[in-house]
Design an enzyme around this catalytic site. Structure first.
Site, PDB file in Angstrom:
ATOM      1  N   ARG A 117      20.769  16.746  19.928  1.00  0.00           N
ATOM      2  CA  ARG A 117      19.417  17.833  19.310  1.00  0.00           C
ATOM      3  C   ARG A 117      19.540  19.201  19.963  1.00  0.00           C
ATOM      4  O   ARG A 117      19.057  20.022  19.216  1.00  0.00           O
ATOM      5  CB  ARG A 117      18.207  16.986  19.867  1.00  0.00           C
ATOM      6  CG  ARG A 117      17.060  17.828  19.106  1.00  0.00           C
ATOM      7  CD  ARG A 117      15.898  16.964  19.485  1.00  0.00           C
ATOM      8  NE  ARG A 117      15.735  15.990  18.796  1.00  0.00           N
ATOM      9  CZ  ARG A 117      15.058  14.727  19.185  1.00  0.00           C
ATOM     10  NH1 ARG A 117      14.597  14.720  20.345  1.00  0.00           N
ATOM     11  NH2 ARG A 117      15.064  13.623  18.455  1.00  0.00           N
ATOM     12  N   TYR A 118      19.992  19.490  21.132  1.00  0.00           N
ATOM     13  CA  TYR A 118      20.043  20.645  21.624  1.00  0.00           C
ATOM     14  C   TYR A 118      21.270  21.342  21.830  1.00  0.00           C
ATOM     15  O   TYR A 118      22.418  20.361  21.917  1.00  0.00           O
ATOM     16  CB  TYR A 118      19.195  20.828  22.996  1.00  0.00           C
ATOM     17  CG  TYR A 118      17.838  20.310  23.115  1.00  0.00           C
ATOM     18  CD1 TYR A 118      16.802  21.004  22.440  1.00  0.00           C
ATOM     19  CD2 TYR A 118      17.569  18.986  23.337  1.00  0.00           C
ATOM     20  CE1 TYR A 118      15.544  20.598  22.543  1.00  0.00           C
ATOM     21  CE2 TYR A 118      16.078  18.640  23.522  1.00  0.00           C
ATOM     22  CZ  TYR A 118      15.247  19.363  23.168  1.00  0.00           C
ATOM     23  OH  TYR A 118      13.792  18.896  23.162  1.00  0.00           O
ATOM     24  N   ARG A 121      23.455  20.131  25.449  1.00  0.00           N
ATOM     25  CA  ARG A 121      23.213  19.008  26.218  1.00  0.00           C
ATOM     26  C   ARG A 121      23.121  17.653  25.160  1.00  0.00           C
ATOM     27  O   ARG A 121      22.463  17.988  24.196  1.00  0.00           O
ATOM     28  CB  ARG A 121      22.150  19.246  27.093  1.00  0.00           C
ATOM     29  CG  ARG A 121      20.892  19.556  26.432  1.00  0.00           C
ATOM     30  CD  ARG A 121      19.862  20.309  27.612  1.00  0.00           C
ATOM     31  NE  ARG A 121      18.512  20.550  27.328  1.00  0.00           N
ATOM     32  CZ  ARG A 121      18.244  21.601  26.299  1.00  0.00           C
ATOM     33  NH1 ARG A 121      19.297  22.371  26.044  1.00  0.00           N
ATOM     34  NH2 ARG A 121      16.898  21.793  26.118  1.00  0.00           N
ATOM     35  N   CYS A 130      16.167  -2.787  30.634  1.00  0.00           N
ATOM     36  CA  CYS A 130      15.265  -2.101  31.605  1.00  0.00           C
ATOM     37  C   CYS A 130      15.213  -3.267  32.693  1.00  0.00           C
ATOM     38  O   CYS A 130      15.355  -4.522  32.373  1.00  0.00           O
ATOM     39  CB  CYS A 130      14.270  -1.717  30.980  1.00  0.00           C
ATOM     40  SG  CYS A 130      14.539   0.042  30.040  1.00  0.00           S
ATOM     41  N   CYS A 134       8.072  -0.969  29.618  1.00  0.00           N
ATOM     42  CA  CYS A 134       6.742  -0.276  29.508  1.00  0.00           C
ATOM     43  C   CYS A 134       6.272  -0.581  28.028  1.00  0.00           C
ATOM     44  O   CYS A 134       7.121  -0.567  27.071  1.00  0.00           O
ATOM     45  CB  CYS A 134       6.840   1.437  29.661  1.00  0.00           C
ATOM     46  SG  CYS A 134       8.000   1.778  31.026  1.00  0.00           S
ATOM     47  N   CYS A 137       6.977   2.121  25.080  1.00  0.00           N
ATOM     48  CA  CYS A 137       8.412   2.536  24.952  1.00  0.00           C
ATOM     49  C   CYS A 137       8.576   3.269  23.958  1.00  0.00           C
ATOM     50  O   CYS A 137       8.487   2.862  22.819  1.00  0.00           O
ATOM     51  CB  CYS A 137       9.440   1.434  25.261  1.00  0.00           C
ATOM     52  SG  CYS A 137      10.884   1.916  25.121  1.00  0.00           S
TER      53      CYS A 137
HETATM   54  C1  LIG Z   1      14.531  15.514  26.555  1.00  0.00           C
HETATM   55  C2  LIG Z   1      15.715  15.678  25.687  1.00  0.00           C
HETATM   56  C3  LIG Z   1      16.915  16.342  26.218  1.00  0.00           C
HETATM   57  C4  LIG Z   1      16.808  16.816  27.610  1.00  0.00           C
HETATM   58  O1  LIG Z   1      15.913  17.975  27.746  1.00  0.00           O
HETATM   59  P1  LIG Z   1      15.622  18.942  28.808  1.00  0.00           P
HETATM   60  O2  LIG Z   1      14.308  19.710  28.282  1.00  0.00           O
HETATM   61  O3  LIG Z   1      16.810  19.615  29.000  1.00  0.00           O
HETATM   62  O4  LIG Z   1      14.970  17.931  29.918  1.00  0.00           O
HETATM   63  C5  LIG Z   1      18.005  16.236  25.585  1.00  0.00           C
HETATM   64  N1  LIG Z   1      18.217  15.701  24.471  1.00  0.00           N
HETATM   65  C6  LIG Z   1      17.231  14.968  24.060  1.00  0.00           C
HETATM   66  C7  LIG Z   1      17.473  14.332  22.542  1.00  0.00           C
HETATM   67  C8  LIG Z   1      15.907  14.821  24.431  1.00  0.00           C
HETATM   68  O5  LIG Z   1      15.110  14.028  23.951  1.00  0.00           O
END
Ligand SMILES: *Cc1c(COP(=O)(O)O)cnc(C)c1O
Length: 446
Positions: A117-118, A121, A130, A134, A137
């Protein structure tokens, strides 16, 4: 041993005679988990609501380690640990507006189990299992299914995707809980990721240190330290979860060079209180765990009774910032329904802004003015080596594209309409000035 003392070796009376070598063995803890009415009746008296939930078919999986269940005060039906892991009747009621995959993770998966998504990363879902489950969840749609365990074929597809995607420099292992994988399998996973040169850091998201601190053996820490830099986020929601066992597990991890963070979820009746939160974050920094995120509870089916207003989260952050160590203050985030990612939400400290002056308030409410510099010589992107070719392409991740230009068209009156629409991500179309839902439910692709 951790230098700080916390309550140690709490055991429900039925475990009193279990020999230490069994109690401290993570495999024993896992194979003696509690999940039925009969199991729980041996450690506490179930309420009608809990009994009803536990005898309902098709509910999200229940399993609790003997260690974690022993932290519950059996005489308190509102115990904050109890509410997190023992289901109640409210779970059965379907809530409108709840979603199976509220964060649209499946739609952001280039290959099964990878959420990209980002830009730099990815989230890698490596197991559905798990140590305990939780009740709120966010991935209850996939987590807990005992027949859906680690898939070799999917793992190979994930590795292939990572190899051919050089912009990924940070891989976040999650699930399920990666630390429930067989030790050999987890090591293989880490070493295969380390073979990929562009992957700079590996992160593990795990609640095992909290549910099953016995798993954090010295052997495990030695194994992880071969694959540095490895970071870890644990998941503690209430100070009662901070025991000597957790403190010692965190001590071993930090000594092995693993920086620790905490991600907690804001939960009604569990930690929706500034005093509970202050104690929680202060105890976390004592065991060298940095509070990282406080999450607004996601719109997950069966978890509606845990939701709080966003104002509660803001109030909590306001009660932390300035009142305690800056290290202890997490970022409060709303993970946008529909897949917009994490959005930080904060109290307003900036009251007003003009071209030369800003007006601020501090944590005590005092107002201050700050003169902006009159002569500001910004750095020159043309000669800055870090600026060369570094701008992300608009639209590269969808989200960048969403913000590119479009946000400029939004006028105050457009929000009136938005307040009357359903939840989720929307884009204001520049041509028609109409809102268009994105994502879930046949909306436009990001
Ligand atoms: C939370 C998340 C991350 C990591 O996000 P950070 O803000 O860098 O900790 C990466 N990918 C997805 C899909 C997430 O939900």
């Amino acid at each position: 041993m951790s230098p700080v003392a916390f309550p140690a070796n709490k055991r429900a009376p039925i475990y009193r005679d279990v020999p230490d070598e069994k109690w401290n063995d993570w495999r024993w803890q896992l194979s003696h988990r509690l999940n039925s009415v009969e199991d729980f009746e041996q450690v506490l008296r179930l309420t009608e609501s809990e009994r009803k939930a536990l005898t309902t078919q098709g509910l999200f999986r229940v399993d609790i380690t003997p260690y974690f269940v022993s932290l519950i005060n059996p005489d308190d039906p509102d115990d904050p640990i109890r509410k997190q892991v023992i289901p109640r009747a409210e779970e059965i009621v379907p809530f409108t507006g709840m979603m199976e995959d509220s964060l649209a993770e499946d739609r952001h998966s280039p290959v099964p189990g990878l959420v990209h998504r980002y830009p730099d990363r990815v989230l890698m879902l490596v197991t559905t299992q798990c140590a305990s489950y939780c009740r709120y969840c966010t991935r209850s749609r996939i987590v807990g299914d005992p027949s859906a365990t680690f898939s070799r074929a999917e793992f190979e597809m994930q590795i292939e995707y990572l190899k051919r995607t050089p912009q990924v420099r940070d891989v976040l292992l999650s699930g399920g809980d990666p630390l429930t994988l067989a030790p050999k399998l987890l090591e293989e996973l880490l070493s295969r990721l380390r073979e990929i040169e562009h992957i700079e850091i590996i992160r593990i998201g795990s609640r095992v240190p909290v549910f099953l601190p016995q798993r954090i053996t010295q052997e495990f820490c030695d194994m992880v330290s071969k694959y540095h830099p490895v970071w870890m986020n644990i998941h503690v929601n209430h100070p009662n979860e901070i025991t000597q066992e957790l403190a010692d597990a965190c001590d071993r991890l930090t000594r092995a060079g693993v920086p620790l963070g905490n991600q907690s979820v804001l939960l009604a009746g569990v930690n929706d209180c500034v005093h509970v939160q202050r104690k929680l974050v202060q105890d976390l920094v004592r065991i060298r765990v940095r509070p990282y995120y406080l999450y607004q509870c996601d719109l997950v089916e069966g978890a509606g009774h845990f939701r709080t207003p966003v104002a509660k989260g803001i109030e909590i952050i306001e009660g932390l910032r300035g009142h305690t160590s800056g290290y202890a203050v997490p970022t409060y985030v709303v993970d946008a329904p529909g897949g917009g990612g994490k959005i930080p939400v904060m109290p307003n400290y900036l009251i007003s802004m003009s071209d030369h002056k800003i007006i601020l308030r501090n944590y005590e409410g005092y107002i201050t003015t700050y003169e902006e510099p009159i002569t500001y010589q910004p750095h020159d992107p043309k000669t800055c080596p870090y600026c060369q070719n570094k701008r992300p392409e608009p639209g590269q991740t969808g989200i960048t594209g969403l913000l590119d230009g479009d946000a400029m068209f939004i006028k105050p009156e457009h929000f009136d309409e938005l307040h009357n629409r359903g939840g989720g991500l929307h884009r204001l179309r520049a041509d028609t000035e109409k809102w268009k839902p994105l994502g879930i439910g046949g909306g436009e692709e990001l």
